[in-house]
Motif scaffolding. Structure first.
Motif, mmCIF file in Angstrom:
data_model
loop_
_atom_site.group_PDB
_atom_site.id
_atom_site.type_symbol
_atom_site.label_atom_id
_atom_site.label_comp_id
_atom_site.label_asym_id
_atom_site.label_seq_id
_atom_site.Cartn_x
_atom_site.Cartn_y
_atom_site.Cartn_z
ATOM 1 N N ASN A 18 -58.792 35.465 -9.049
ATOM 2 C CA ASN A 18 -58.933 36.894 -8.763
ATOM 3 C C ASN A 18 -59.031 37.093 -7.245
ATOM 4 O OD1 ASN A 18 -59.528 39.621 -8.855
ATOM 5 N ND2 ASN A 18 -61.631 39.333 -9.558
ATOM 6 N N ILE A 19 -57.878 37.025 -6.588
ATOM 7 C CA ILE A 19 -57.851 37.117 -5.123
ATOM 8 C C ILE A 19 -57.891 38.595 -4.720
ATOM 9 C CG2 ILE A 19 -56.578 36.577 -3.008
ATOM 10 C CD1 ILE A 19 -57.579 34.077 -4.450
ATOM 11 N N VAL A 20 -58.984 38.982 -4.041
ATOM 12 C CA VAL A 20 -59.161 40.391 -3.684
ATOM 13 C C VAL A 20 -58.906 40.674 -2.209
ATOM 14 C CG1 VAL A 20 -60.774 40.828 -5.581
ATOM 15 C CG2 VAL A 20 -61.661 40.130 -3.332
ATOM 16 N N GLY A 21 -58.876 39.617 -1.378
ATOM 17 C CA GLY A 21 -58.702 39.895 0.040
ATOM 18 C C GLY A 21 -58.676 38.638 0.885
ATOM 19 N N LEU A 22 -58.742 38.868 2.198
ATOM 20 C CA LEU A 22 -58.708 37.782 3.182
ATOM 21 C C LEU A 22 -59.968 37.834 4.042
ATOM 22 C CD1 LEU A 22 -55.013 38.104 4.468
ATOM 23 C CD2 LEU A 22 -55.867 36.666 2.586
ATOM 24 N N MET A 23 -60.336 36.663 4.559
ATOM 25 C CA MET A 23 -61.500 36.552 5.444
ATOM 26 C C MET A 23 -61.110 35.737 6.672
ATOM 27 S SD MET A 23 -64.061 34.198 6.413
ATOM 28 C CE MET A 23 -65.340 33.355 5.505
ATOM 29 N N CYS A 24 -61.644 36.099 7.834
ATOM 30 C CA CYS A 24 -61.422 35.257 9.014
ATOM 31 C C CYS A 24 -62.649 35.232 9.914
ATOM 32 C CB CYS A 24 -60.192 35.708 9.814
ATOM 33 S SG CYS A 24 -60.440 37.160 10.854
ATOM 34 N N ILE A 25 -62.712 34.157 10.697
ATOM 35 C CA ILE A 25 -63.717 34.000 11.749
ATOM 36 C C ILE A 25 -62.935 33.699 13.035
ATOM 37 C CG2 ILE A 25 -65.775 32.749 12.503
ATOM 38 C CD1 ILE A 25 -65.938 31.611 9.577
ATOM 39 N N PRO A 26 -62.758 34.692 13.909
ATOM 40 C CA PRO A 26 -61.955 34.470 15.125
ATOM 41 C C PRO A 26 -62.591 33.410 16.019
ATOM 42 C CG PRO A 26 -62.359 36.811 14.775
ATOM 43 C CD PRO A 26 -63.240 36.079 13.823
ATOM 44 N N PRO A 27 -61.785 32.774 16.869
ATOM 45 C CA PRO A 27 -62.326 31.811 17.836
ATOM 46 C C PRO A 27 -63.393 32.481 18.700
ATOM 47 C CG PRO A 27 -59.916 31.779 17.850
ATOM 48 C CD PRO A 27 -60.326 32.938 16.996
ATOM 49 N N VAL A 28 -64.476 31.735 19.006
ATOM 50 C CA VAL A 28 -65.585 32.341 19.749
ATOM 51 C C VAL A 28 -65.188 32.748 21.167
ATOM 52 C CG1 VAL A 28 -67.522 31.329 18.511
ATOM 53 C CG2 VAL A 28 -66.437 30.016 20.333
ATOM 54 N N ASP A 29 -64.197 32.065 21.731
ATOM 55 C CA ASP A 29 -63.870 32.284 23.140
ATOM 56 C C ASP A 29 -62.656 33.195 23.342
ATOM 57 O OD1 ASP A 29 -62.166 30.514 21.991
ATOM 58 O OD2 ASP A 29 -62.164 29.061 23.644
ATOM 59 N N GLU A 30 -62.288 33.930 22.295
ATOM 60 C CA GLU A 30 -61.139 34.843 22.426
ATOM 61 C C GLU A 30 -61.537 36.249 21.993
ATOM 62 O OE1 GLU A 30 -57.522 33.590 20.482
ATOM 63 O OE2 GLU A 30 -57.845 31.505 21.104
ATOM 64 N N ALA A 31 -60.795 37.236 22.484
ATOM 65 C CA ALA A 31 -61.000 38.598 22.006
ATOM 66 C C ALA A 31 -60.673 38.629 20.511
ATOM 67 C CB ALA A 31 -60.100 39.556 22.761
ATOM 68 N N PRO A 32 -61.558 39.205 19.709
ATOM 69 C CA PRO A 32 -61.342 39.148 18.253
ATOM 70 C C PRO A 32 -60.250 40.087 17.745
ATOM 71 C CG PRO A 32 -63.367 40.349 18.747
ATOM 72 C CD PRO A 32 -62.856 39.819 20.051
ATOM 73 N N ALA A 33 -59.971 41.167 18.468
ATOM 74 C CA ALA A 33 -59.082 42.208 17.929
ATOM 75 C C ALA A 33 -57.725 41.679 17.452
ATOM 76 C CB ALA A 33 -58.916 43.341 18.944
ATOM 77 N N PRO A 34 -57.026 40.837 18.242
ATOM 78 C CA PRO A 34 -55.726 40.349 17.743
ATOM 79 C C PRO A 34 -55.853 39.559 16.443
ATOM 80 C CG PRO A 34 -55.963 39.903 20.100
ATOM 81 C CD PRO A 34 -57.297 40.384 19.616
ATOM 82 N N HIS A 35 -56.970 38.878 16.263
ATOM 83 C CA HIS A 35 -57.179 38.113 15.030
ATOM 84 C C HIS A 35 -57.416 39.048 13.843
ATOM 85 C CE1 HIS A 35 -57.257 34.246 17.116
ATOM 86 N NE2 HIS A 35 -57.769 34.947 18.115
ATOM 87 N N PHE A 36 -58.182 40.113 14.082
ATOM 88 C CA PHE A 36 -58.396 41.109 13.029
ATOM 89 C C PHE A 36 -57.069 41.779 12.649
ATOM 90 C CE2 PHE A 36 -62.898 41.815 14.956
ATOM 91 C CZ PHE A 36 -63.370 40.686 14.323
ATOM 92 N N ALA A 37 -56.270 42.085 13.665
ATOM 93 C CA ALA A 37 -54.980 42.745 13.416
ATOM 94 C C ALA A 37 -54.048 41.829 12.621
ATOM 95 C CB ALA A 37 -54.332 43.153 14.738
ATOM 96 N N LEU A 38 -54.064 40.538 12.960
ATOM 97 C CA LEU A 38 -53.228 39.578 12.235
ATOM 98 C C LEU A 38 -53.671 39.475 10.780
ATOM 99 C CD1 LEU A 38 -51.108 37.301 12.059
ATOM 100 C CD2 LEU A 38 -52.846 35.710 12.958
ATOM 101 N N LEU A 39 -54.984 39.432 10.555
ATOM 102 C CA LEU A 39 -55.486 39.322 9.182
ATOM 103 C C LEU A 39 -55.052 40.538 8.357
ATOM 104 C CD1 LEU A 39 -57.299 37.161 7.717
ATOM 105 C CD2 LEU A 39 -59.099 38.886 7.791
ATOM 106 N N ARG A 40 -55.141 41.709 8.981
ATOM 107 C CA ARG A 40 -54.733 42.929 8.276
ATOM 108 C C ARG A 40 -53.249 42.902 7.930
ATOM 109 N NH1 ARG A 40 -55.712 49.044 10.345
ATOM 110 N NH2 ARG A 40 -54.545 48.335 12.152
ATOM 111 N N LYS A 41 -52.444 42.420 8.875
ATOM 112 C CA LYS A 41 -51.001 42.362 8.657
ATOM 113 C C LYS A 41 -50.668 41.460 7.461
ATOM 114 C CE LYS A 41 -47.008 40.894 11.274
ATOM 115 N NZ LYS A 41 -46.674 40.142 12.488
#
Ligand SMILES: *Cc1c(COP(=O)(O)O)cnc(C)c1O
Length: 226
Positions: A163-186
């Motif tokens: 029952n796959i409902v979504g995706l989860m991520c933990i961006p690298p600590v030393d990078e801006a998180p926004a591009p990682h959030f955007a990629l996960l959404r895509k």
């Protein structure tokens, strides 16, 4: 001491919910579409009970053994708690994990997916699961690589009937998180997955502006971990 801790947790929880509502409003989103997963790892009942008393019902833990020790007693007091596993899961702990957790956010490899599917077939459970994506392709970090995620989602959903409902991520600590959030959404959007678990104490407002449906917040509620 005890009441001091309770007052702090209660105030922190209110503050986090306020900041979440503000971020939601700024992004033209309904606050009720974003769930706060209160990450209580390393914290004891003295810190968790005030959050429960304040109405918080969704919690995250990263270790099966710790959750098994802490949560059955708390859940007997608050039966409608929803406990999320947000840390790596070894296949030999799958059975124990299914005994205490209600949602598995860290499905990160085929062996684990197969083990979860087999054990849930035995128990008749159908727990909501998230696939963890290693958006930064960090060698030391758990998660499926972005380029492998579409195929992994198909395996989990279509072949294993998880029952796959979504995706989860933990961006690298030393990078801006926004591009990682955007990629996960895509990746979620192109696979028709509704839930996005992203954003922690330092970046949950950013995550909300980029579509998070679940934010995992520990330190900002419970204070620093020893
Ligand atoms: C510990 C943890 C969190 C919470 O982090 P804070 O910075 O304390 O809010 C969120 N997600 C995962 C996967 C964690 O392990």
């Amino acid at each position: 001491m005890q009441s001091n801790l309770a007052a702090t947790v209660t105030a922190n929880l209110e503050a986090v919910k306020g900041m979440m509502a503000k971020a939601a409003k700024a992004a033209d989103r309904a606050p009720e579409d974003i769930t706060l997963v209160a990450v209580s790892k390393t914290h004891g009942a003295d810190a968790i009970l005030p959050a429960l008393a304040a109405g918080q019902r969704v919690f995250g833990e990263n270790r099966v053994q710790e959750a098994t020790a802490k949560w059955p007693a708390l859940k007997s007091q608050y039966p409608n708690v929803e406990l999320h596993l947000i840390g790596p899961l070894q296949t030999n702990k799958v059975k124990d994990a299914l005994g205490v957790f209600d949602v598995i956010e860290s499905v990160d490899r085929e062996k684990l997916a197969r083990s979860l599917a087999a054990e849930m077939a035995k128990t008749g459970q159908h727990l909501p699961c998230y696939i963890q994506v290693n958006t930064g392709a960090e060698p030391q970090k758990a998660g499926v690589l972005p380029e492998d995620t579409d195929a992994f989602i198909r395996l989990c959903r279509d072949d294993l009937k998880l029952n796959i409902v979504g995706l989860m991520c933990i961006p690298p600590v030393d990078e801006a998180p926004a591009p990682h959030f955007a990629l996960l959404r895509k990746i979620a959007t192109r696979n028709g997955l509704a839930n996005l678990s992203m954003g922690m104490s330092g970046d949950f407002a950013d995550a909300i502006s980029l579509g998070a449906t679940h934010v995992r917040v520990g330190t900002a509620i419970f204070g620093s971990r020893m």
